[in-house]
Design a protein around this motif. Structure first.
Motif, mmCIF file in Angstrom:
data_model
loop_
_atom_site.group_PDB
_atom_site.id
_atom_site.type_symbol
_atom_site.label_atom_id
_atom_site.label_comp_id
_atom_site.label_asym_id
_atom_site.label_seq_id
_atom_site.Cartn_x
_atom_site.Cartn_y
_atom_site.Cartn_z
ATOM 1 N N PHE A 1 44.092 26.991 32.285
ATOM 2 C CA PHE A 1 43.290 25.769 32.312
ATOM 3 C C PHE A 1 42.215 25.782 33.390
ATOM 4 N N ALA A 2 42.233 26.816 34.260
ATOM 5 C CA ALA A 2 41.074 26.994 35.136
ATOM 6 C C ALA A 2 40.153 28.061 34.561
ATOM 7 N N ARG A 3 40.565 28.668 33.446
ATOM 8 C CA ARG A 3 39.815 29.777 32.822
ATOM 9 C C ARG A 3 39.525 30.856 33.854
ATOM 10 N N LYS A 4 40.510 31.167 34.671
ATOM 11 C CA LYS A 4 40.304 32.107 35.766
ATOM 12 C C LYS A 4 41.305 33.240 35.687
ATOM 13 N N LYS A 5 40.844 34.401 36.142
ATOM 14 C CA LYS A 5 41.775 35.502 36.366
ATOM 15 C C LYS A 5 42.657 35.124 37.545
ATOM 16 N N MET A 6 43.937 35.505 37.478
ATOM 17 C CA MET A 6 44.828 35.248 38.606
ATOM 18 C C MET A 6 44.276 35.936 39.843
ATOM 19 N N PHE A 7 44.155 35.201 40.936
ATOM 20 C CA PHE A 7 43.643 35.794 42.165
ATOM 21 C C PHE A 7 44.693 36.747 42.720
ATOM 22 N N ALA A 8 44.288 38.021 42.934
ATOM 23 C CA ALA A 8 45.178 39.013 43.560
ATOM 24 C C ALA A 8 46.552 39.070 42.890
ATOM 25 N N TYR A 9 46.513 39.326 41.577
ATOM 26 C CA TYR A 9 47.752 39.398 40.784
ATOM 27 C C TYR A 9 48.800 40.321 41.395
ATOM 28 N N LYS A 10 48.360 41.522 41.789
ATOM 29 C CA LYS A 10 49.333 42.481 42.317
ATOM 30 C C LYS A 10 49.940 41.995 43.626
ATOM 31 N N THR A 11 49.083 41.423 44.496
ATOM 32 C CA THR A 11 49.597 40.899 45.760
ATOM 33 C C THR A 11 50.658 39.842 45.490
ATOM 34 N N PHE A 12 50.406 39.002 44.489
ATOM 35 C CA PHE A 12 51.368 37.950 44.142
ATOM 36 C C PHE A 12 52.715 38.569 43.765
ATOM 37 N N GLY B 1 36.085 28.490 41.833
ATOM 38 C CA GLY B 1 35.146 28.971 40.830
ATOM 39 C C GLY B 1 35.632 28.785 39.406
ATOM 40 N N GLY B 2 36.667 27.992 39.210
ATOM 41 C CA GLY B 2 37.210 27.817 37.876
ATOM 42 C C GLY B 2 36.450 26.780 37.071
ATOM 43 N N SER B 3 36.936 26.587 35.856
ATOM 44 C CA SER B 3 36.390 25.546 34.989
ATOM 45 C C SER B 3 37.607 24.747 34.529
ATOM 46 N N ILE B 4 37.979 23.782 35.345
ATOM 47 C CA ILE B 4 39.321 23.203 35.266
ATOM 48 C C ILE B 4 39.376 22.066 34.251
ATOM 49 N N ARG B 5 40.313 22.177 33.312
ATOM 50 C CA ARG B 5 40.573 21.083 32.373
ATOM 51 C C ARG B 5 41.908 20.456 32.725
ATOM 52 N N LEU B 6 41.915 19.142 32.972
ATOM 53 C CA LEU B 6 43.149 18.496 33.415
ATOM 54 C C LEU B 6 43.974 18.020 32.215
ATOM 55 N N THR B 7 44.498 18.966 31.459
ATOM 56 C CA THR B 7 45.421 18.608 30.395
ATOM 57 C C THR B 7 46.778 18.269 31.008
ATOM 58 N N THR C 1 49.922 45.421 19.908
ATOM 59 C CA THR C 1 49.631 46.473 20.884
ATOM 60 C C THR C 1 48.796 45.851 21.993
ATOM 61 N N VAL C 2 49.016 46.328 23.210
ATOM 62 C CA VAL C 2 48.366 45.689 24.355
ATOM 63 C C VAL C 2 47.256 46.572 24.894
ATOM 64 N N TYR C 3 46.121 45.955 25.196
ATOM 65 C CA TYR C 3 44.969 46.721 25.684
ATOM 66 C C TYR C 3 44.536 46.350 27.089
ATOM 67 N N ARG C 4 45.031 45.208 27.613
ATOM 68 C CA ARG C 4 44.549 44.807 28.947
ATOM 69 C C ARG C 4 45.544 43.841 29.596
ATOM 70 N N GLY C 5 45.220 43.489 30.827
ATOM 71 C CA GLY C 5 46.065 42.567 31.582
ATOM 72 C C GLY C 5 46.023 41.167 31.012
ATOM 73 N N PRO C 6 46.928 40.294 31.479
ATOM 74 C CA PRO C 6 47.088 38.984 30.855
ATOM 75 C C PRO C 6 46.081 37.922 31.293
ATOM 76 N N TYR C 7 45.270 38.193 32.311
ATOM 77 C CA TYR C 7 44.465 37.086 32.849
ATOM 78 C C TYR C 7 42.969 37.349 32.780
ATOM 79 N N GLU C 8 42.511 37.995 31.709
ATOM 80 C CA GLU C 8 41.083 38.289 31.579
ATOM 81 C C GLU C 8 40.350 37.084 31.001
ATOM 82 N N TYR C 9 40.199 36.052 31.845
ATOM 83 C CA TYR C 9 39.456 34.866 31.422
ATOM 84 C C TYR C 9 38.045 34.946 31.967
ATOM 85 N N SER C 10 37.099 34.371 31.208
ATOM 86 C CA SER C 10 35.699 34.288 31.652
ATOM 87 C C SER C 10 35.142 35.648 32.047
ATOM 88 N N VAL C 11 35.499 36.680 31.252
ATOM 89 C CA VAL C 11 34.970 38.008 31.549
ATOM 90 C C VAL C 11 33.460 38.002 31.295
#
Lengths: 230, 570
Positions: B290-301, B357-363, B546-556
């Motif tokens: 809902f922020a249409r954002k890639k997870m910040f520092a996914y690996k660190t998380f 930097g997201g585009s947040i929708r408050l659902t 089949t999987v081609y990429r990571g789960p958080y490729e938003y707003s590429v």
């Protein structure tokens, strides 16, 4: 913060309050900072027509700085808190000053009983004064307590002293306090101990030296008579 | 570790064998992970209603001592102890655990990693059956002679060990059996979660293409399995102390009551993270969508999660600072406990950075996810007071502790659950929930929630200790101002409970809608579950993805759409 609600009546109560204040200031700063930025982002970055979100992986060093730098500051705050906490802990629980008197405290379902040393200031002699649910101490004197439990775990808690210590059956745990003001206050049992836990209340009576001496003098004949009874 | 799994290694068998089933095998004795997830979900919600009713009964007694509580009757001291004990036990073991780990784990793991079911479907079914049995045993313990166990959810011996002390010998044995059975159920479930997530991923899904919620449920399952052993041993010892006269915890015969506390809290503290991590994962999924954002520092998380997990095994004695352990030990456990603030703070920073930097929708699901972060922060920072040994002398066993852990467990078990449930409801039932009702329910829950527990922080600061059925017995706690705060908390609780009707009404009307209006991917999300039908049929996909990429490729940048599903080639 705490002295707004509960009186501060032992030598270390002030130190515990100050530690709580120190922690309050440090975590309060982080809490407010995080919430303000969080809500600012929520409002500022609301979806608008035609505006796309940015693509930030957060994996580059220049991005990661934004989380690693605050995180080092958190560590610095932790060091302050640990030092403060250990200092207070050492004072309250590890470093026992020389006692003026020692009292025996026994928790049982569901009452506190107390053994005061009486006029000779020695426990285990004939003039010991035994009471139930009422502990008499003199202001400005260092007391040690020998804490025991007869059946289940209880916890000896005196909020005005900021003192709490569990009483474990089969053990005698020693602790200390030095009252700094007079009055009568609650002694709680802070560990659930069965159906009477909610009525396991005692009172601590902190007296001036004169009144305490008078109380001891008043109790001693009764105690001695009881001890001498065949 | 990061190699892709060849397609025929796990998906070599025929996935089209899922035939139509009878009512019994579809709904009751199902081995389908989605049906087992629903069983866990609704059993958990039913238990939450029981636990919530208990809270209502004992909070009424606290606010208005001695009154006849409508729907319950008079709450005696015995009742009160049994109610608070079982409220805690139910909310942690029969609500947070089944809903967050078992229900979401079962529903999400196969759908998010792209396989047709759990790798051990029959173990999965057995897990739920044992769990259901444990719930029945627990509920039956209220109705035996003497009533339910009332020694606190931590069950410290000797109180819990001897009938002459707790006066509920049968109730306490049944309570203990129920808890032990529940652990067995989750051990079976945990094996399944870890094995499935590690071995049955869709072709192309590398370790760091796994959605965060799956990672976190896996880590939580490992934490649970690694920590529960000592407690099961402890439970067996306590059961023998209760029933056949052994003396593991009996000081009169050479036992040690504090030993139980070590066994209990060695499990009990990691247990907090066992339920916390899935809730954090759910929040992360929802915030990215809902922020249409890639997870910040996914690996660190993910690494941070591992760090939290390891550290969580080293802090347990902070529950025992004043419990008669050697005072020098408190210093070590203060250091380890405060170290936990590092990974947890890092996770919070990552959440906040993800919004940037997201585009947040408050659902509705997004509101719940944001509320999780905002409220959990209160629980997190108040924990510092309790982890610092010197301050804990005062706060231990007061309402400050109680308010603190409700500010962690409520966001976890209730806010996290509502976030996940409203987010995946379209996938579970193929229908959208009503947004207006969802938002009414959200505000009707969040505002009274703070109304309940902020006064309790104040009461705890004022020295009010826990598990007392009537504070009028304590002269220093009987003042009018303190009683007003208790009444305020109780009234807030009643308002919050009343607003839950909105939720159930919303579920009901949404579920009854004739048309399936959700489609496959109503939120335009990337993860694999949104490529299946809503609701997914038995077997999930006709052809496994089949999987081609990571789960958080938003707003590429450079893509027309602002999302990029994991299964889209390119």
């Amino acid at each position: 913060m705490i002295d707004r609600y509960v009186e501060t009546l032992s030598t270390y109560a002030k130190d515990i309050d100050n530690l709580i204040l120190l922690i309050g200031v440090l975590v309060g700063f982080w809490f407010i900072l995080c919430e303000v930025i969080f809500f600012y982002f929520i409002i500022h970055f609301r979806a608008k027509d035609g505006k796309r979100a940015e693509y930030i992986s957060g994996e580059e060093k220049s991005h990661k700085r934004w989380i690693s730098a605050p995180h080092l500051l958190v560590l610095v705050c932790d060091v302050f808190i640990v030092v403060g906490a250990v200092k207070v802990w050492y004072e309250v629980k590890q470093q026992l000053p020389e006692p003026y008197e020692t009292v025996r405290i026994v928790g049982q379902q569901w009452a506190w009983s107390f053994v005061h040393p009486g006029a000779d200031h020695e426990l285990g002699t004939a003039d010991d004064i035994k009471t139930v649910d009422e502990l008499h101490v003199e202001v400005g004197k260092v007391y040690h307590f020998k804490l025991e439990a007869r059946d289940v775990i209880h916890s000896f808690s005196v909020p005005v002293f900021r003192l709490k210590q569990d009483a474990i059956p089969g053990r005698v745990i020693t602790g200390w306090f030095e009252p700094t003001g007079t009055g009568t206050y609650d002694i709680q049992c802070a560990e659930i101990c069965g159906i009477g836990h909610g009525v396991m209340v005692a009172r601590i009576v902190i007296e001036s030296p004169e009144r305490h001496a008078a109380w001891v003098a008043e109790q001693s004949p009764i105690t001695l008579a009881a001890a001498n009874r065949p | 570790m990061a190699e892709s799994i060849p397609a025929d290694a796990t998906h070599g068998h025929d996935v089209h064998h899922h035939a139509e089933q009878s009512f019994w095998s579809k709904y009751v004795f199902s081995t389908d992970h989605k049906m087992i997830a629903m069983q866990y979900m609704f059993t958990g919600m039913a238990m939450a209603l029981i636990g919530g009713f208990m809270a209502y009964a004992f909070r009424m007694q606290l606010a208005f001592p001695g009154i006849e509580v409508p729907g319950y009757g008079t709450v005696t001291a015995t009742d009160y102890n049994a109610l608070v004990t079982n409220h805690g036990t139910i909310m942690i073991f029969w609500v947070a655990m089944p809903v967050l780990i078992a229900a979401f784990g079962n529903f999400l793991i196969p759908l998010m990693i792209g396989c047709d079911d759990m790798v051990f479907p029959k173990i999965n079914r057995l897990s739920y059956q044992i769990f259901l049995l444990s719930a029945i045993v627990l509920i039956s313990s209220f109705f035996v002679p003497g009533g339910g166990f009332g020694g606190g959810w931590t069950a410290y011996p000797p109180l819990s060990a001897k009938g002459e002390y707790n006066l509920t010998s049968l109730g306490s044995s049944l309570w203990l059996v129920a808890v032990a059975l529940e652990f067995v159920a989750f051990l079976l479930g945990g094996i399944n979660f870890v094995t499935t997530a590690m071995n049955a991923r869709a072709p192309g899904m590398k370790m760091f293409d796994i959605p965060i919620v799956v990672w976190l449920i896996v880590v939580a399952s490992i934490l649970f399995m690694a920590s529960v052993g000592p407690l099961i041993a402890g439970a067996v010892m306590l059961f023998m102390d209760q029933n056949i006269g052994t003396a593991f915890f009996d000081p009169d015969k050479g036992g040690d009551p504090v030993l139980w506390q070590h066994l209990f809290w060695f499990f009990g503290h990691p247990e907090v993270y066992v339920v916390l991590l899935p809730a954090m994962g759910i929040t992360a999924e929802i915030m990215c969508v809902f922020a249409r954002k890639k997870m910040f520092a996914y690996k660190t998380f993910i690494y941070t999660t591992f760090g939290t997990g390891v550290l969580s095994f080293t802090v347990w004695a902070h529950h025992q600072f004043v419990a008669g352990i050697d005072p020098r030990m408190a210093n070590i456990f203060t250091v380890t406990t405060l170290l936990i603030s590092i990974p947890i703070a890092e996770m919070c920073f990552i959440y906040i950075a993800t919004l940037y930097g997201g585009s947040i929708r408050l659902t509705t699901p997004m509101l719940w996810a944001l509320a999780f972060v905002a409220e959990f922060l209160i629980g997190g920072v108040t924990g510092i007071f309790l982890g610092a040994s010197g301050a804990d002398i005062y706060f231990h066993d007061t309402y400050f502790v109680l308010a603190h852990f409700h500010y962690t467990f409520f966001p976890i078990a209730i806010i996290g659950t509502f976030a996940g449930f409203t987010y995946w409801f379209p996938k579970m039932f193929g229908k959208m929930m009503n947004e207006t009702l969802g938002k009414i329910h959200f505000w009707g829950t969040i505002i009274p929630f703070n109304g309940i527990f902020i006064p309790l922080f104040v009461l705890g600061g004022a020295g009010q200790h826990r598990r007392i059925y009537n504070y009028q017995h304590f002269p220093d706690l009987a003042g009018v101002e303190m009683q007003d705060l208790r009444v305020f908390a109780t009234v807030s609780l009643i308002i919050m409970l009343a607003f839950q009707l909105v939720f159930f009404y919303n579920c009901f009307i949404s579920w009854r809608k004739k048309e399936k209006d959700a489609g496959k991917n109503p939120w335009k999300a990337n993860t694999l579950e949104w490529t299946a039908e809503s609701p997914p049929p038995h077997g999930n996909w006709p052809e496994l993805p089949t999987v081609y990429r990571g789960p958080y490729e938003y707003s590429v940048p450079g893509r027309e759409e602002d999302y990029y599903p994991q299964n889209v080639p390119g």
